[in-house]
Design a protein around this motif. Sequence first.
Motif, mmCIF file in Angstrom:
data_model
loop_
_atom_site.group_PDB
_atom_site.id
_atom_site.type_symbol
_atom_site.label_atom_id
_atom_site.label_comp_id
_atom_site.label_asym_id
_atom_site.label_seq_id
_atom_site.Cartn_x
_atom_site.Cartn_y
_atom_site.Cartn_z
ATOM 1 N N MET A 1 0.852 -1.173 0.000
ATOM 2 C CA MET A 1 0.000 0.000 0.000
ATOM 3 C C MET A 1 0.890 1.226 0.000
ATOM 4 S SD MET A 1 -2.553 1.312 3.014
ATOM 5 C CE MET A 1 -3.489 -0.164 2.941
ATOM 6 N N ARG A 3 1.782 5.334 0.114
ATOM 7 C CA ARG A 3 1.374 6.413 1.017
ATOM 8 C C ARG A 3 0.186 7.196 0.480
ATOM 9 N NH1 ARG A 3 4.475 7.064 5.374
ATOM 10 N NH2 ARG A 3 6.577 6.234 5.304
ATOM 11 N N SER A 5 -2.410 6.073 -0.786
ATOM 12 C CA SER A 5 -3.659 5.370 -0.524
ATOM 13 C C SER A 5 -3.946 5.269 0.975
ATOM 14 C CB SER A 5 -3.631 3.987 -1.156
ATOM 15 O OG SER A 5 -2.577 3.234 -0.620
ATOM 16 N N ARG A 6 -3.293 6.122 1.761
ATOM 17 C CA ARG A 6 -3.516 6.133 3.203
ATOM 18 C C ARG A 6 -4.128 7.455 3.635
ATOM 19 N NH1 ARG A 6 2.300 4.217 5.544
ATOM 20 N NH2 ARG A 6 2.611 2.482 4.112
ATOM 21 N N SER A 8 -4.018 10.293 6.359
ATOM 22 C CA SER A 8 -3.020 10.714 7.327
ATOM 23 C C SER A 8 -3.421 11.994 8.056
ATOM 24 C CB SER A 8 -1.661 10.914 6.649
ATOM 25 O OG SER A 8 -1.773 11.881 5.640
ATOM 26 N N ARG A 50 -8.925 4.789 0.077
ATOM 27 C CA ARG A 50 -7.858 5.101 1.019
ATOM 28 C C ARG A 50 -8.223 4.517 2.378
ATOM 29 N NH1 ARG A 50 -7.043 11.434 0.929
ATOM 30 N NH2 ARG A 50 -9.208 11.308 1.575
ATOM 31 N N GLY A 52 -7.228 4.491 6.685
ATOM 32 C CA GLY A 52 -6.533 5.012 7.852
ATOM 33 C C GLY A 52 -6.637 3.981 8.963
ATOM 34 N N LYS A 69 -0.310 -2.549 12.606
ATOM 35 C CA LYS A 69 -0.549 -1.653 11.472
ATOM 36 C C LYS A 69 0.012 -2.241 10.179
ATOM 37 C CE LYS A 69 -0.294 2.547 14.224
ATOM 38 N NZ LYS A 69 0.472 3.783 14.438
ATOM 39 N N ARG A 73 -2.292 -3.169 6.975
ATOM 40 C CA ARG A 73 -2.064 -2.608 5.638
ATOM 41 C C ARG A 73 -1.922 -3.717 4.600
ATOM 42 N NH1 ARG A 73 0.791 0.433 8.636
ATOM 43 N NH2 ARG A 73 2.355 1.806 8.310
#
Length: 129
Positions: A1, A3, A5-6, A8, A50, A52, A69, A73
């Motif tokens: 994954m 960054r 697609s996260r 934040s 996305r 979180g 985490k 992911r």
Amino acid sequence: MGRRSRLSRSRDFDTVYRHGRSVSTRYVVLYSFRREEDAGDQGELGQESRVGLAVPRKVGGAVERNRMKRRLRAAFDEVRAKADPGSDYVLIVRPGLPETVDARGFPWLVEHLGELLERAVPTERGTRA
């Protein structure tokens, strides 16, 4: 994954919490929120889901939380095809998940997240499955 697609930013999390829907199990709460279609400044990001992650201190120390985490992911990447493109998701871990994943294995986590996503993604008529 990657960054991109996260989630934040705190405001992204807040939007998902306030306006999204949630489904839960004994180990995980999944919030989902469909982003606006006309978010023109996002470009291709607007088409990608996305995610979180929220792993509270009750789950364990920093090492355990970070390990969880990474596993989440990786599991989300495996079930991303079930996710609604253009949606944001927040996964909240409940205490007991790391021990259960250790006991049942990573494939169980992938299957568990897949079932949650199926429940969270709207069906053709706009209702929940």
